[in-house]
Structure formats: C-alpha cells, structure tokens
Design an enzyme around this catalytic site. Structure first.
Site, PDB file in Angstrom:
ATOM      1  N   GLY A   2       6.833  -1.724   6.096  1.00 47.34           N
ATOM      2  CA  GLY A   2       8.433  -2.392   5.986  1.00 47.34           C
ATOM      3  C   GLY A   2       9.237  -1.414   6.757  1.00 47.34           C
ATOM      4  N   GLU A   3      10.648  -2.075   7.071  1.00 43.82           N
ATOM      5  CA  GLU A   3      11.553  -1.134   7.609  1.00 43.82           C
ATOM      6  C   GLU A   3      12.719  -0.697   6.692  1.00 43.82           C
ATOM      7  OE1 GLU A   3      12.603   0.182  10.626  1.00 43.82           O
ATOM      8  OE2 GLU A   3      14.443   0.460   9.487  1.00 43.82           O
ATOM      9  N   GLU A  45       0.910  -1.236   0.146  1.00 41.91           N
ATOM     10  CA  GLU A  45       0.063   0.103   0.079  1.00 41.91           C
ATOM     11  C   GLU A  45       0.874   1.220   0.019  1.00 41.91           C
ATOM     12  OE1 GLU A  45      -4.419  -1.353   2.119  1.00 41.91           O
ATOM     13  OE2 GLU A  45      -2.743  -0.959   3.519  1.00 41.91           O
ATOM     14  N   SER A  55      11.820   6.853   8.437  1.00 45.20           N
ATOM     15  CA  SER A  55      11.582   6.278   9.827  1.00 45.20           C
ATOM     16  C   SER A  55      12.138   5.037   9.926  1.00 45.20           C
ATOM     17  CB  SER A  55      10.068   6.474   9.816  1.00 45.20           C
ATOM     18  OG  SER A  55       9.861   6.039  11.526  1.00 45.20           O
ATOM     19  N   CYS A  89       1.550  -2.217  15.227  1.00 42.45           N
ATOM     20  CA  CYS A  89       1.656  -1.965  13.963  1.00 42.45           C
ATOM     21  C   CYS A  89       0.965  -2.932  13.234  1.00 42.45           C
ATOM     22  CB  CYS A  89       3.080  -1.661  13.328  1.00 42.45           C
ATOM     23  SG  CYS A  89       3.270  -1.417  11.641  1.00 42.45           S
ATOM     24  N   CYS A 123       6.508  -6.832   6.781  1.00 39.93           N
ATOM     25  CA  CYS A 123       7.726  -6.514   7.740  1.00 39.93           C
ATOM     26  C   CYS A 123       8.109  -7.453   8.528  1.00 39.93           C
ATOM     27  CB  CYS A 123       7.230  -5.263   8.349  1.00 39.93           C
ATOM     28  SG  CYS A 123       8.538  -4.455   9.298  1.00 39.93           S
ATOM     29  N   ASN A 176      -3.005   5.004  16.249  1.00 41.30           N
ATOM     30  CA  ASN A 176      -3.923   4.811  15.493  1.00 41.30           C
ATOM     31  C   ASN A 176      -4.391   3.429  15.471  1.00 41.30           C
ATOM     32  OD1 ASN A 176      -3.720   7.206  14.062  1.00 41.30           O
ATOM     33  ND2 ASN A 176      -1.911   6.549  13.163  1.00 41.30           N
ATOM     34  N   CYS A 220       3.636   8.488   1.287  1.00 45.46           N
ATOM     35  CA  CYS A 220       4.156   7.650   2.153  1.00 45.46           C
ATOM     36  C   CYS A 220       4.510   6.571   1.380  1.00 45.46           C
ATOM     37  CB  CYS A 220       2.946   7.698   3.368  1.00 45.46           C
ATOM     38  SG  CYS A 220       3.523   6.534   4.525  1.00 45.46           S
ATOM     39  N   CYS A 252      -0.480   5.962   9.949  1.00 45.27           N
ATOM     40  CA  CYS A 252       0.957   5.139  10.445  1.00 45.27           C
ATOM     41  C   CYS A 252       0.401   3.810  11.112  1.00 45.27           C
ATOM     42  CB  CYS A 252       1.394   6.077  11.385  1.00 45.27           C
ATOM     43  SG  CYS A 252       2.374   7.315  10.852  1.00 45.27           S
ATOM     44  N   CYS A 256       6.175  -5.271  15.449  1.00 47.72           N
ATOM     45  CA  CYS A 256       5.990  -4.408  16.563  1.00 47.72           C
ATOM     46  C   CYS A 256       4.469  -4.669  16.773  1.00 47.72           C
ATOM     47  CB  CYS A 256       6.099  -3.021  16.128  1.00 47.72           C
ATOM     48  SG  CYS A 256       7.962  -2.534  15.731  1.00 47.72           S
TER      49      CYS A 256
HETATM   50  N1  SAH Z   1       9.696   0.442  10.273  1.00 53.07           N
HETATM   51  C1  SAH Z   1       9.674   1.882   9.974  1.00 53.07           C
HETATM   52  C2  SAH Z   1       8.613   2.487   9.316  1.00 53.07           C
HETATM   53  C3  SAH Z   1       7.271   1.913   9.009  1.00 53.07           C
HETATM   54  S1  SAH Z   1       6.382   2.774  10.548  1.00 53.07           S
HETATM   55  C4  SAH Z   1       9.616   2.269  11.524  1.00 53.07           C
HETATM   56  O1  SAH Z   1       9.451   1.506  12.420  1.00 53.07           O
HETATM   57  O2  SAH Z   1       9.522   3.513  12.037  1.00 53.07           O
HETATM   58  C5  SAH Z   1       6.012   4.277  10.126  1.00 53.07           C
HETATM   59  C6  SAH Z   1       5.575   5.370  11.444  1.00 53.07           C
HETATM   60  O3  SAH Z   1       4.398   4.632  12.167  1.00 53.07           O
HETATM   61  C7  SAH Z   1       6.579   5.349  12.695  1.00 53.07           C
HETATM   62  O4  SAH Z   1       6.614   6.644  13.194  1.00 53.07           O
HETATM   63  C8  SAH Z   1       5.933   4.438  13.382  1.00 53.07           C
HETATM   64  O5  SAH Z   1       6.356   4.478  14.673  1.00 53.07           O
HETATM   65  C9  SAH Z   1       4.449   4.689  13.308  1.00 53.07           C
HETATM   66  N2  SAH Z   1       3.411   3.718  13.613  1.00 53.07           N
HETATM   67  C10 SAH Z   1       3.437   2.368  13.556  1.00 53.07           C
HETATM   68  N3  SAH Z   1       2.283   1.775  14.165  1.00 53.07           N
HETATM   69  C11 SAH Z   1       1.403   3.106  14.570  1.00 53.07           C
HETATM   70  C12 SAH Z   1       0.130   3.260  15.314  1.00 53.07           C
HETATM   71  N4  SAH Z   1      -0.411   2.026  15.514  1.00 53.07           N
HETATM   72  N5  SAH Z   1      -0.155   4.551  15.539  1.00 53.07           N
HETATM   73  C13 SAH Z   1       0.661   5.419  15.318  1.00 53.07           C
HETATM   74  N6  SAH Z   1       1.892   5.433  14.812  1.00 53.07           N
HETATM   75  C14 SAH Z   1       2.157   4.053  14.362  1.00 53.07           C
END
Ligand code: SAH
Length: 331
Positions: A151-152, A83, A183, A110, A103, A283, A96, A325, A107
């Site tokens: 992804g990272e 996406e 990020s 996420c 990924c 979120n 974005c 995010c 986390c």
């Molecule tokens: N893997 C990278 C990029 C993807 S996440 C990273 O970890 O940074 C992109 C952004 O979304 C990051 O700022 C992350 O902290 C944020 N993020 C991930 N899950 C989220 C959620 N459920 N609510 C708000 N921000 C979130």
C-alpha cells in the site's frame, strides 16, 4: 484493538479512568493476546471484555521464515488479507507494515500493484501488525517500524497519522520518531503536509527515475504528480524540516540504468545536500522487468562514490519467501 470501542465500554460501565489506561498498557506491552491474560484486571471484567471487544484485529494464517526475515499472512475481520514482515538484523528488530489492502498505484516493478486495491487499513489494523510481532517476540520488541509493506501510506493519510501517533506516543508503543520511516511513491500534497508536521519521522521517496518519461513508464502516479512538482515538494520538505530525504532508486535492466539515467539522477541529487540516495537491487523478475546486471550496479556505485554522493546500497532481505520490498501480494 479498537480504542474507541474500549473507551465507550469503559464509559458505559462506569469504570474508573485508570482501567482504560491499564488495559492500554497491557495491550501495547505485547505480552498478552487476550483480556484474560491481563491479570491486573478483575476476573469478571476480563471475561466480559473478552466477550465484547476483540483484542487483535489481525489473525495469522501463514508464517514463513528465511534467515532473519519472517513474513506473516494476516487475515482481517472482513477476511481481507495483508502481509507483514519482521527483519532481525544488526541488533534491530524492524517491522515492515502494510498500510492498505493491495495498492491503487500499480507500479510496474511491484507485486502489490499487480493485485489491485481493496481498501485502506484502519489505524487499529496498522498498529495490530506491530502488536502481533511484539507478542511473537516477547520479551523482545520491535525497535523500528517502516511503512514499506503493502500500500501507499500517504493515500491513507488520516489512519496512518493516527498510527504514527500511537507508535510514537509514550503511552503507546513509545518508539522514538527517528525509529519510524515512511516510504511514498510521491503523493505531492501529502509530502508537503508531512513536512508541516515538524516530526523527526523519516520520509523516503520511491524515485526510480530522474526523468519524467522513464518515471511515468514505471509509476503511473507520475502522470498525476509530475517529476517537477514532486522535486519541488521534496525541496520544500528538506528546506522546511532540515532533515534528510531518502530517495529510493531500484536499478532495472534496460529501463532506468543507462549512463543518461545516472546523469539525470546525479543532477537531481545536486539540488540538495539533504537528498540521500538508497540504491536498491530489483527484487524478483516482474512484468518483464529484471534487475540490472551486477556490472552495471557496480558501475553506478563506483561513479557515485567517486563523485562523493551521499548514498548507500540497500540490502535486501527475504526474497526467497517473497518478503522483500515490492514482493508482498498476500497470496
Ligand atoms: N507505496 C510506498 C511503500 C511501499 S513500497 C512506496 O511506493 O514507497 C516499499 C519500498 O519497496 C519502496 O522503497 C519501493 O520503492 C520498494 N520496491 C517496490 N518494489 C520493489 C522491487 N521489486 N524491488 C526492490 N524494491 C522495490
């Protein structure tokens, strides 16, 4: 577009060097989605290129829009799905982009982590997300790119580097380095390599907890790269680049939002004036995690303001279509 394939084609067909540049110029302009639309090329060449080289490596399957946010589900050549998100606010068009299919980091907060990892994106697939948006927007175009999709990015280092170069290159998408942000969940060796690039591309770190045990609970990668090592890498980054490092902290009810967590965070922020905090409301409710109540969020904002910390609250866009995010799952 596969630049290598184009270069080989030009060579094998003994085309003059300017043809390659002409095609690239058309491609990066976002104006065209087929070679046939490149009207400054001879018709026979256009037809042959259309047969031999796919111009775009991503195919839109589904487009969703809410307010000023759009999300597109894109299919890749191997039918993998990613996406990509477009945000149109404050006069900026921001893409974005995703850097991997799924990924590997899982986390807890996420949605992308929940679908597991399939593969890295090629630099072509990363760039084509932006070309896709530019084509949709033409004659407007993307003015900012954030690597905050699926992804990272630092685990796809070589391809992301190549994409960054094409985004920044004056003969590519020609976006200033300061308009690009990456990020990371905290891949220590690559944070140091990133610092060594001496670029003005912005770096953000998904911190989410300023103590090892809370961070491990939320982000399994913290076991591989413990907080102490991560903070050393962050200090190295700011000292070496003299640039701000953005620390992202999502407030999650009962997990990382207590006064003790806030104190730990402020101690960490005290380590450098170049650490800049982005406070983010969580979120979506996911894996039993929920956003902290507004009263808690407001208390954090009040305390951080009173103590003169450098921070801002990150506004969130597109939650209604799971485009915010941490909500991209390509489903
Ligand atoms: N893997 C990278 C990029 C993807 S996440 C990273 O970890 O940074 C992109 C952004 O979304 C990051 O700022 C992350 O902290 C944020 N993020 C991930 N899950 C989220 C959620 N459920 N609510 C708000 N921000 C979130």
């Amino acid at each position: 577009m596969d630049l290598q394939a184009l270069a080989v084609y030009c060579q094998e067909n003994n085309l003059p060097a300017y043809r390659y540049r002409q095609v690239l110029k058309n491609y990066y302009s976002g104006r065209v989605l087929t070679f046939d639309q490149m009207t400054d090329l001879p018709a026979a060449l256009r037809a042959d290129l259309d047969k031999k080289i796919p111009l775009l490596s991503v195919k839109p399957l589904k487009v969703q829009q809410i307010g000023h946010t759009q999300k597109t589900l894109l299919e890749l050549k191997d039918h993998a799905k990613i996406e990509s998100v477009l945000m149109d606010y404050d006069g900026w068009l921001t893409a974005c982009v995703s850097s991997q299919v799924g990924c590997p980091l899982a986390c807890a907060f996420c949605a992308t982590g929940g679908i597991g990892y399939q593969r890295n994106l090629t630099s072509e697939e990363i760039i084509d997300q932006i070309i896709y948006w530019n084509n949709q927007l033409y004659p407007r175009f993307i003015g900012r790119v954030v690597f905050m999709g699926m992804g990272e990015p630092l685990l796809n280092w070589q391809n992301v580097l190549s994409a960054l170069h094409q985004i920044n290159d004056k003969d590519g998408l020609a976006l200033g380095a300061r308009k690009i942000s990456l990020s990371t969940a905290g891949i220590v060796p690559q944070i140091k390599e990133f610092a060594a690039l001496d670029t003005e591309i912005n770096l953000a770190l998904s911190l989410h907890a300023a103590d090892q045990s809370t961070r491990e609970r939320l982000m399994p990668i913290a076991k591989t790269y413990p907080l102490d090592d991560l903070i050393s890498a962050c200090r190295y980054y700011v000292e070496h680049t003299r640039r701000q490092l953005f620390l992202e902290y999502t407030l999650i009810q009962g997990v990382n939002d207590s006064p003790r967590h806030l104190n730990n965070l402020m101690k960490l922020l005290d380590q450098s004036r170049l650490f800049y905090l982005n406070l983010i409301p969580l979120n979506g409710a996911i894996n039993g995690l929920e956003a902290s109540p507004k009263a808690v969020f407001d208390t954090w904002v009040k305390t951080l303001t009173q103590r003169h910390y450098n921070f801002s609250v990150r506004r969130s866009f597109g939650a209604e279509i799971n485009a915010a995010c941490g909500q991209l799952a390509a489903q």
